[in-house]
Scaffold this active site. Structure first.
Site, PDB file in Angstrom:
ATOM      1  N   ARG B 258     -24.889 -29.530  -5.399  1.00  0.00           N
ATOM      2  CA  ARG B 258     -23.603 -28.928  -5.587  1.00  0.00           C
ATOM      3  C   ARG B 258     -23.304 -28.703  -3.877  1.00  0.00           C
ATOM      4  NH1 ARG B 258     -23.543 -23.610  -5.042  1.00  0.00           N
ATOM      5  NH2 ARG B 258     -25.127 -22.982  -6.559  1.00  0.00           N
ATOM      6  N   HIS B 262     -21.214 -21.907  -5.621  1.00  0.00           N
ATOM      7  CA  HIS B 262     -21.317 -21.761  -7.030  1.00  0.00           C
ATOM      8  C   HIS B 262     -19.953 -21.314  -7.589  1.00  0.00           C
ATOM      9  CE1 HIS B 262     -22.030 -20.117 -10.926  1.00  0.00           C
ATOM     10  NE2 HIS B 262     -21.659 -18.777 -10.785  1.00  0.00           N
ATOM     11  N   TYR B 271     -28.287 -18.872   1.179  1.00  0.00           N
ATOM     12  CA  TYR B 271     -29.533 -19.500   0.568  1.00  0.00           C
ATOM     13  C   TYR B 271     -29.902 -20.745   0.955  1.00  0.00           C
ATOM     14  CZ  TYR B 271     -25.981 -20.260  -3.147  1.00  0.00           C
ATOM     15  OH  TYR B 271     -24.786 -20.772  -3.741  1.00  0.00           O
TER      16      TYR B 271
END
Lengths: 327, 362
Positions: B258, B262, B271
């Site tokens: 990705r 998100h 992260y």
């Protein structure tokens, strides 16, 4: 006419409905070969084959989730949760999808399924086997919740549930599965969902209950009758949507009401009924509406369950408290 | 043979076209003509452009939270291209490319992300379920749909899309188990994009691959280079054909990344490192296919620019439609929940309408 118990009424209805509509498929844990731990589905597999009545893997979320897919793709699943206390692993499927699919898809996909669950206490069962959490399912918009209290009602209400285009949680009071028999017509008939039943007419007080507690409520009404009190007894039959008209009409006539359920007291269906009565018939009340219920604890193991379940005597005392209010 | 040759326990990833757009695995090269290859490419471009516009509108405060697909176009378009019209698609929420490939209207998809339930009103001629926000529960729906197909003698297969995070859910295991036990014509397509919001794949499960989970449920599994649209197409097509022949379910792991967040509410810089993202950007599935098509002589830069522009316009027009027509009508909140409105709901609607009426707002 045939004289049968509630369990046999469920079995007979499933047979008749499956013969009527090929789209109906019955599945759940042990429902196929064995015919269910209570034998509610006995002989269905023999009569209709393994494709129509089958044993599923031991997976409640899948039983409901797979049922959703089948309903979307043209079938009418009637699934069994072996006990109401085992339906919680399927909670997400029921709440997130069964109850919402029609609304989510603006009517393109509906989930016309029935989820049968034996519920309630009084059979000296293990922990988790006596749940009476109908309020939880009744709180979820999109579900209908139905509870029969007699063999006759079980047949008419289950047929209605299967034919309903909305999902129905069908709760079977297992304490009275085999407790008594009743004459039931052989032919098909429907008892409409959403209508309460005035079981006994009376003029002094309205007593509302459902499921296995109806038997205790009627015994309490007899005790009151001996004291010269005329009790109107209502079997709610459908917990969601509640038949407000029948309740209100009765309370307007009697001015007094006691509600009996074996579920925990706090935020139970009784609380909703009292709210409805307060909203719609407050000025007709002669006394505060009262409840006789289980306690706000888990259902006790068999050594304690007789304390938990409302008894005719507890109900009778509450009737007298209501009748004697301010007099 | 494909699933035998790429047994998930051997930990070999299936790839046809490498990162430099060279065909490395000629044996599996699909029989797709120029027109089909260009259609697949166009679907990827449309997905990318629709994503970019959606992100822009969201930042302008004109769209709800949005889940971007950037980087996963090959996994989605390649797999969905292998389906036939009669097959069912059961999506999660990050499958824009698959939706478009199956013929869904971008207007409908934008309407959903605009906050109107009519975005989930799937037209009668499309066998797609609405977006499912809860994780993995929809996999059971795909199993039920395909089991019903079998029982009714319908020649249909269902495909369920989900992410790597979904494999931690009980519903993933229940659905895989049921599909294996009942031999249902279901394809499980995991888009392993390496993160479940902020939790990396390595913290999600200690399986070396997602694909190998298939072994436990008695079905074939395969790990595929999810940025290789040709491999994605071939693996899915093979699984679909297998299901159609009555040979049961398959688990496909699309190994991808990705590139974006998100959702627009998420900040992935917290992260993961820029370096890691840069490595994956170099594996962009669209760049890879573009170079392949140019090398083949099927596409040139000028045609590509025109295509990008056309797809961008389609996205703009779709959003324009949504902004003009996307407001929820009051009755629509109430009227789709039951087949017939309940007395309770009717009373609530009427009471609210009276309230609005008195304020002159109805």
């Amino acid at each position: 006419m045939t004289t049968i118990n509630l369990l046999q009424a469920v079995n007979l209805t499933l047979k008749q409905e499956m013969a009527r509509d090929q789209r109906i498929i019955v599945f759940g844990e042990d429902v196929g070969y064995e015919g269910g731990v209570f034998r509610a589905t006995v002989d269905l597999q023999k009569e209709f084959g393994k494709d129509r009545c089958m044993d599923s893997p031991l997976s409640e979320s899948s039983i409901v989730g797979v049922g959703i897919g089948m309903a979307i793709n043209g079938m009418l699943p009637v699934v069994e949760m072996q006990f109401m206390g085992f339906s919680y692993p399927a909670f997400n499927q029921i709440i997130s999808h069964v109850a919402r699919m029609r609304n989510r898809s603006r009517g393109r996909f509906s989930v016309p399924m029935v989820i049968r669950m034996p519920y309630g206490g009084g059979i000296r069962a293990l922990e988790h086997h006596s749940e009476s959490t109908e309020a939880i399912y009744s709180h979820i918009p999109g579900l209908k919740v139905v509870i029969p209290s007699t063999p006759y009602d079980a047949k008419g209400l289950l047929a209605a549930a299967i034919r309903d285009e909305d999902p129905v949680i069908f709760l079977e009071p297992k304490r009275i599965y085999r407790a008594f028999k009743q004459e039931v017509p052989d032919e098909e008939y429907i008892i409409p969902i959403g209508k309460a039943n005035v079981v006994r007419e009376g003029k002094d007080i309205t007593l509302i209950s459902w499921g296995a507690m109806m038997r205790e409520a009627l015994k309490a009404a007899d005790l009151a009758k001996d004291k010269g009190i005329s009790v109107e007894v209502i079997d709610l039959r459908t917990i969601s949507p509640i038949d407000r008209d029948t309740i209100i009409e009765s309370v307007k006539k009697t001015g007094r009401v006691v509600i009996v359920h074996e579920a925990a007291k706090t935020l139970g269906v009784g609380a909703e009924l009292i709210s409805i009565i307060n909203e719609k018939a407050f000025l007709y009340l002669e006394a505060p509406p009262l409840r006789v219920t289980g306690f706000d604890t888990p259902f006790p193991l068999p050594q304690g369950e007789h304390h938990y379940l409302p008894s005719p005597e507890r109900i009778f005392n509450k009737i007298m408290e209501t009748v004697n209010y301010l007099t | 043979m494909l699933f035998k040759n790429y047994n998930p326990l051997d930990k070999k990833m299936f790839q046809i076209m490498d990162e430099n757009s060279n065909i490395k695995n000629e044996e599996y090269m699909p029989d797709l003509n120029k027109e089909e290859l260009l259609t697949m490419y166009e679907n990827m471009i449309q997905t990318r452009e629709a994503d970019l516009k959606a992100l822009m509108y969201q930042r302008q405060g004109r769209m709800l939270t949005y889940a971007p697909n950037i980087g996963q176009e090959a996994a989605q378009v390649g797999s969905a291209f292998a389906l036939e019209k009669k097959d069912w698609m059961v999506p999660s929420f990050r499958e824009l490319g698959a939706w478009l490939t199956r013929g869904a209207d971008l207007k409908m998809i934008y309407l959903y992300w605009y906050g109107n339930e009519f975005g989930s009103h799937i037209p009668e001629d499309l066998k797609i379920l609405p977006v499912s926000v809860p994780i993995a529960s929809h996999l059971n729906h795909a199993v039920g749909i395909s089991w019903a197909s079998t029982l009714q003698g319908k020649d249909e297969v269902s495909i369920a899309y989900f992410g790597d995070g979904a494999t931690s859910q009980g519903d993933f295991h229940e659905a895989m188990n049921w599909a294996g036990a009942f031999n249902t014509p279901t394809v499980f397509l995991c888009q392993n994009n390496q993160f479940a919001i902020s939790v990396p794949r390595g913290s999600q499960t200690s399986s070396e691959t997602i694909a190998q989970k298939a072994v436990a449920y008695g079905m074939p599994g395969i790990q595929v280079d999810g940025n290789d649209i040709l491999a994605m197409y071939v693996a899915t097509k093979t699984a679909i054909e297998r299901a159609r022949r009555g040979e049961g379910p398959t688990l496909i792991e699309a190994y991808t990344y990705r590139i974006g967040a998100h959702t627009t509410s998420d900040d992935p810089t917290r992260y993961r490192t820029d370096d890691e993202v840069e490595v994956w950007k170099k594996k962009d599935p669209i760049d890879r296919m573009k170079k392949y098509l140019i090398d083949k002589g099927y596409l040139n830069e000028e045609e590509n620019d025109r295509l990008v522009e056309k797809c961008g316009k389609i996205a703009e027009e779709a959003f324009k439609y949504v902004e003009t027509n996307g407001k929820t009508k009051l009755d629509d909140i109430f009227k789709y929940h039951y087949k017939e409105i309940t007395p309770q709901l009717l009373e609530q609607m009427e009471e609210y309408k009276e309230f609005l009426n008195e304020r002159g707002e109805l």
